[in-house]
Write an enzyme that holds these catalytic residues in place. Structure first.
Site, PDB file in Angstrom:
ATOM      1  N   SER A 157      48.404  52.303  -6.304  1.00 37.07           N
ATOM      2  CA  SER A 157      49.761  51.760  -5.779  1.00 37.07           C
ATOM      3  C   SER A 157      49.939  50.202  -5.913  1.00 37.07           C
ATOM      4  CB  SER A 157      49.455  51.957  -4.222  1.00 37.07           C
ATOM      5  OG  SER A 157      50.611  52.040  -3.811  1.00 37.07           O
ATOM      6  N   ASP A 314      56.620  48.589  -4.866  1.00 41.44           N
ATOM      7  CA  ASP A 314      55.673  48.564  -5.690  1.00 41.44           C
ATOM      8  C   ASP A 314      55.031  49.077  -6.670  1.00 41.44           C
ATOM      9  OD1 ASP A 314      55.417  51.358  -4.327  1.00 41.44           O
ATOM     10  OD2 ASP A 314      53.112  50.301  -3.097  1.00 41.44           O
ATOM     11  N   ASP A 316      53.937  51.537  -8.120  1.00 35.14           N
ATOM     12  CA  ASP A 316      54.227  53.752  -8.139  1.00 35.14           C
ATOM     13  C   ASP A 316      55.293  52.993  -7.484  1.00 35.14           C
ATOM     14  OD1 ASP A 316      52.751  52.491  -5.591  1.00 35.14           O
ATOM     15  OD2 ASP A 316      52.340  55.030  -5.276  1.00 35.14           O
ATOM     16  N   ARG A 319      56.897  52.420  -2.202  1.00 37.11           N
ATOM     17  CA  ARG A 319      56.952  51.648  -0.660  1.00 37.11           C
ATOM     18  C   ARG A 319      58.037  50.788  -0.771  1.00 37.11           C
ATOM     19  NH1 ARG A 319      52.145  48.682   1.677  1.00 37.11           N
ATOM     20  NH2 ARG A 319      52.462  47.813  -0.480  1.00 37.11           N
ATOM     21  N   SER A 414      53.326  49.992   7.179  1.00 36.55           N
ATOM     22  CA  SER A 414      52.532  49.079   6.070  1.00 36.55           C
ATOM     23  C   SER A 414      53.992  49.139   4.898  1.00 36.55           C
ATOM     24  CB  SER A 414      51.860  49.344   5.333  1.00 36.55           C
ATOM     25  OG  SER A 414      51.769  50.638   5.328  1.00 36.55           O
ATOM     26  N   LYS A 426      56.185  59.185   1.583  1.00 38.42           N
ATOM     27  CA  LYS A 426      56.681  57.969   1.922  1.00 38.42           C
ATOM     28  C   LYS A 426      57.595  58.121   0.147  1.00 38.42           C
ATOM     29  CE  LYS A 426      52.791  55.057   1.359  1.00 38.42           C
ATOM     30  NZ  LYS A 426      51.547  56.280   1.613  1.00 38.42           N
TER      31      LYS A 426
END
Length: 600
Positions: A157, A314, A316, A319, A414, A426
């Site tokens: 990630s 991000d 991967d 997020r 986060s 997510k």
């Protein structure tokens, strides 16, 4: 001691490094130079499942991510799945990967994914191995759609470039949680000797049991985005411009497609960060949560292009960070307030019968803002908290679905968001395009995202929060800090005040203690493997200290939840800052414990 490491090192040379000359060189060099402490760190412990699966630096050693530890993990997982699913041989597993790679160890995500596939294929288990890199949420989405027994995503990630990871999904698409994670670890311990065919990477190309699900899953995912698209006609006419950064990761192509699926023109990509690069050369760390300091290229491009909104996924793409001209970088909690409002607003528009509200849920992790709780109290839907980590949210979604309930939004502070119910994890790709539609709708009414956030706070009460961390690379120091908190003034007594305010309640999820409950027992599941203590202060501030499940950090979270009508923001912020500083200095003692403070 050295003799022990010498023999263990020799074992590694035989089992691992004959297959990988670079990791062989690492162990040989450590043995030759007599680096006993580094050998001890690498060889005398194994990785365990944290909030995001297995995650560690790439390199030689049982405590690190490498060919051998991935093979061992997959062999253990094979045994666990074979025991758990009588039809495992027909259901198979899904395997995906990001674009991480490290020259020094010869490790890269694609190779580790192919080795994962080889372990399963050599036991005649069908494998849906993506032929190229994909966003992490594609794996749980594929697990559910294809009816697979499990899924594996090879990714670290937003961690530093040295790291990689192995994220495991259960048949329901949720990340594995207790007790399954402990069971898999037990099977891994019993599966340390690699099977000869486990090394055969070529099985991914030659086996008739290997399928590439890329085209089917990508097409189905983009179609399913319709479930969270509410204003397509408005989107097609929107003059609003967006900038997107994929942070040198996997997100570019998929976010472009998602925008087209919603009827938008694709966002303007940040050219320097558009293509995958495992060295993340343009950012100090590949984590968009760090805010303005890592969004500099995006913000600069947006100014040049006159774009109002910056979206950053991000590496991967699970997020999402968002900024609005001129330039407000939203926190995860602020974005959750906006997205929660938006999902509820559209749900109500499409469900005129208010009786349906009884089966509607929103979820958040316990360290996240309580803003959704305030929504629920006024609007009449249900809100529940989980332990930190989306694996707990995924598990709760599955439980609620079994009783006919619907989760329309879930988040962790986060910058992890789930809009709708496409994926029980997510998802930065769907969140990016949902934010774009929300912004387009608001701008059409001459409102900005920031203005709408203020409207939300005026109706539901201001929720002012702070989230930060200190870095601590010494596990013994972490243990000492939390032991001191649990025996603050006397044995088994927690602190009674912080920053001059009385502490009303203490909840310690590590030990299972909760002073707010009649029996002093925690409602949330006890998690002895990590540290987490929450304090509720007399002035209404809720503060939590916890260890990260993915990085060597002690995180701290504080929030002031004001009732509707109280709007003196500056005094709320000042009070929160004072309590946060006192909490850190009094309980963590950064200078005394040599903790590294977050750079701003």
């Amino acid at each position: 001691g050295y003799c022990v490491f010498h023999s263990v090192g020799k074992y590694l040379l035989k089992k691992l490094v004959l297959k990988n000359p670079r990791t062989r060189a690492q162990i040989e060099a450590l043995l030759q130079d007599g680096h006993v402490e580094e050998l001890r760190r690498r060889l005398l412990s194994r990785m365990t499942f944290g909030t995001a699966g297995l995650r560690a630096a790439m390199g030689a050693g049982f405590a690190l991510i490498n060919d051998l530890t991935i093979i061992q993990s997959t062999q253990g997982m094979y045994k666990f799945l074979a025991r758990s699913f009588p039809d495992f041989g027909s259901r198979g597993v899904v395997v995906g990967f990001d674009t991480r790679a490290q020259e020094a160890s010869g490790c890269n995500s694609e190779r580790l994914a192919r080795l994962t596939a080889a372990v399963m294929l050599c036991k005649d288990i069908p494998v849906y191995l993506f032929s190229t890199y994909v966003p992490t949420p594609f794996v749980p989405y594929a697990v559910k759609r294809l009816g697979a027994a499990a899924g594996v995503m090879v990714t670290a990630s937003h961690n530093p470039k040295e790291d990689n990871g192995y994220k495991v999904y259960w048949h329901n698409g949720a990340q594995i949680s207790s007790p399954n994670d402990k069971e898999i670890l037990k099977f891994i311990e019993e599966s340390l000797e690699p099977w000869s065919e486990s090394w055969d990477e070529s099985l991914s190309d030659s086996s008739p049991l290997r399928r590439d699900p890329l085209r089917e899953i990508c097409h189905a995912y983009m179609e399913d985005l319709n479930s969270v698209c509410f204003h397509r006609e408005l989107n097609t006419k929107s003059p609003l411009k967006f900038v997107h950064s994929s942070f040198h990761g996997v997100g570019h192509n998929y976010v472009q497609q998602a925008f087209r699926a919603f009827g938008f023109s694709p966002p303007i990509p940040v050219p320097e960060q558009k293509d995958p690069d495992p060295n993340f050369p343009t950012v100090s760390c590949p984590n968009p949560e760090e805010g303005e300091s890592v969004l500099e290229l995006s913000l600069r491009l947006a100014e040049r292009e006159n774009a109002k909104i910056v979206l950053a996924t991000d590496p991967d793409a699970d997020r999402l960070a968002v900024a609005e001209c001129v330039w407000k970088v939203f926190t995860g909690n602020e974005l959750a307030a906006l997205l929660g409002w938006w999902m509820l607003f559209n749900w109500k528009e499409t469900h005129p019968c208010q009786a349906d509200m009884g089966r509607v849920y929103m979820l958040a992790t316990t360290v996240s803002s309580k803003i959704l709780k305030a929504f629920a109290q006024i609007e009449g839907f249900h809100f529940e908290e989980t332990l930190p980590g989306f694996k707990w949210i995924g598990k709760k979604i599955h439980e609620l679905a079994k009783t006919g309930n619907e989760v329309i939004f879930a988040f962790e502070e986060s910058i992890g968001f789930l809009c709708g119910s496409m994926v029980p994890d997510k998802d930065g790709v769907s969140a990016a395009v949902v934010v774009a539609e929300m912004a387009s709708y608001l701008y059409n009414k001459n409102q900005t995202l920031h203005q709408q956030l203020q409207n939300i706070f005026e109706v539901y009460g201001y929720h002012i929060s702070t989230t930060s961390y200190v870095i601590c690379k010494e596990p013994l120091t972490v243990k000492r800090i939390f032991t001191r908190i649990r025996n603050f003034e006397d044995e088994n007594t927690y602190p009674k005040s912080s920053g001059g305010h009385r502490i009303m309640h203490v909840r310690d999820v590590t030990t299972g203690y909760d002073s707010s409950q009649p029996d002093n027992r925690c409602v949330l599941p006890v998690t002895k493997s990590s540290q987490m203590i929450t304090f509720t202060l007399q002035n209404g501030i809720v503060a939590t200290l916890r260890t990260s499940g993915t990085e060597p950090k002690i995180k701290f979270y504080t929030e002031f939840c004001a009732p509707p009508g109280k709007s003196d923001i500056s005094s709320l912020e000042e009070e929160l800052k004072k309590v946060t500083n006192a909490l850190v200095e009094e309980f963590l003692e950064p200078d005394k414990n040599n903790l590294i403070r977050r750079s701003t």
